[in-house]
Motif scaffolding. Structure first.
Motif, short mmCIF file in Angstrom:
data_model
loop_
_atom_site.label_atom_id
_atom_site.label_comp_id
_atom_site.label_asym_id
_atom_site.label_seq_id
_atom_site.Cartn_x
_atom_site.Cartn_y
_atom_site.Cartn_z
N SER A 202 -0.46 -4.70 4.38
CA SER A 202 0.99 -4.54 4.38
C SER A 202 1.56 -4.68 5.79
N PHE A 252 -8.12 -2.17 -7.42
CA PHE A 252 -7.45 -3.38 -6.96
C PHE A 252 -6.11 -3.58 -7.65
N GLY A 256 -2.84 -3.94 -5.42
CA GLY A 256 -1.92 -5.07 -5.54
C GLY A 256 -0.49 -4.63 -5.78
N LEU A 259 0.93 -3.16 -2.58
CA LEU A 259 1.19 -4.17 -1.56
C LEU A 259 2.52 -4.88 -1.79
N LEU A 260 2.97 -4.92 -3.03
CA LEU A 260 4.24 -5.58 -3.32
C LEU A 260 5.42 -4.90 -2.63
#
Length: 390
Positions: A202, A252, A256, A259-260
């Motif tokens: 990030s 994961f 994910g 991380l968005l």
């Protein structure tokens, strides 16, 4: 007019006017600026020691399989060296018939003792080991809190008479008879790895987005700002709950999703640094020399922006770990059965008669986050211009 070679001042003579010559870099060493930063970091004794303690705990947790496991580390059986921690051996190797050997069974232990020897981890339980020989109903308190009378029934089945003759649970067990200490070790590793990966990726995305905004400005900056305002307003927790209804949450998957949205935290800081420095004289000189925008951003502007990024990085790591713990506590985090500090807190809430569960989870999380905060303050002191250039 340039000076002739015989008219140039010697290396040890400073001109009357102009800045002092830059200190030479020692090959393989640190520059004077980084040495001052390192000295400022070490001067914060609480922060530097917190960093060392946290890194030591993290490195130890990387070898969790060698510390807490229900399989031996090494086995010498009939002249053959085996490593059950890393390899699944069929039970037929020891005279059985199961696909995977259960090294905790009495038959396998006796067979190994009769034909060799084994080295066991200090904690003979993994994070998912089910112990059916507990002296008290689950959740069972720490073994050191039990009396010999409570341990005697289990100890007699194992050939002993006291609590010293049974495998110890130093922090007790949870409501499914799993060892709390083993789950804490594995859970600490997962939490830190999740936080490190999330913070690193990030931060890279946030630095890139902030650099593009700050350097180009204009409509690029305006469009990015409006997008970030909309994107940052999306409730992350609700989105994870909705996605969990369709996809089984995992390491994961959670990484994910987080991380968005987590990359937005550093954009404003890096953007401000690039906006401030893009019109400096050395940047204009680099443009006049024909350097590309990418090279100017990477070589001349990014090092200055990384100071603010490195200052915020420990706190971003802290927030990432807290997010995973919160999701696990609410039941929307890692899959059931995974070693998780948040799940341990949830068990402590549901089992108020077993205070060791909640107290252990609270103590580990509080200590981990406190170490990160103190280390972050030391990093902030290291990159503080008022202390570095004083």
């Amino acid at each position: 007019m340039p000076l002739r070679p015989d008219e140039r001042p010697s290396a040890d003579v400073r001109p009357e006017f102009g800045p002092p010559p830059a200190a030479p870099l020692i090959r393989g060493g640190l520059s004077p600026l980084n040495r001052r930063r390192l000295a400022n970091f070490r001067s914060n004794r609480l922060g530097s020691w917190s960093f060392l303690i946290f890194m030591a705990l993290f490195v130890i947790s990387l070898f969790a399989e060698l510390i807490a496991n229900d399989r031996p580390i090494f086995v010498s059986y009939k002249g053959e060296w085996l490593t059950p921690v890393f390899v699944d051996y069929p039970e037929e190797k020891f005279g059985g018939f199961l696909a995977v050997t259960d090294f905790r069974s009495e038959e396998i232990r006796k067979e190994i003792a009769a034909n060799g020897w084994a080295i066991w981890p200090p904690i003979p339980f993994s994070y998912d080991t089910i112990n059916e020989n507990l002296p008290t109903p689950s959740p069972s308190p720490p073994t050191w809190m039990l009396s010999d009378a409570q341990c005697r029934p289990v100890a007699e089945r194992l050939g002993g008479t006291t609590c010293a003759d049974i495998p110890w649970h130093w922090l007790g067990t949870d409501n499914t008879t799993r060892d709390v200490l083993a789950r804490v070790i594995y859970g600490f590793r997962i939490s830190v790895l999740f936080g490190l990966i999330l913070a690193a990726v990030s931060s890279a995305i946030g630095v890139l987005a902030g650099a593009v905004q700050g350097y180009f400005g204009g409509w690029v900056d305006l469009a990015f700002q409006r997008f970030i305002e909309v994107w940052g307003g999306i409730p992350t927790l609700y989105l994870i709950i909705i996605i969990s209804a369709f996809i089984a949450p995992g390491f994961f998957v959670l990484l994910g999703i987080m991380l968005l949205f987590s990359w937005v935290a550093l954009v404003s800081v890096v953007r401000a640094e690039f906006l401030r420095a893009r019109n400096f004289e050395y940047v204009r000189a680099a443009r006049a020399l024909g350097l590309s925008n990418v090279r100017i951003m990477r070589v001349h502007l990014l090092p200055n922006a990384m100071v603010a990024t490195l200052t915020f990085l420990p706190f971003i790591l802290n927030g990432s770990i807290t997010t995973l713990t919160s999701l696990d506590f609410l039941g929307f985090g890692l899959p059931p059965g995974s070693p998780s500090l948040g799940e341990l807190l949830a068990q402590g809430k549901d089992n108020l008669t077993a205070p060791w569960l909640g107290l252990t989870g609270f103590a580990v999380i509080a200590a981990m986050l406190s170490l990160l905060v103190f280390a972050g303050e030391a990093v902030r002191d290291a990159f503080d211009p008022r202390k570095t250039f004083a």
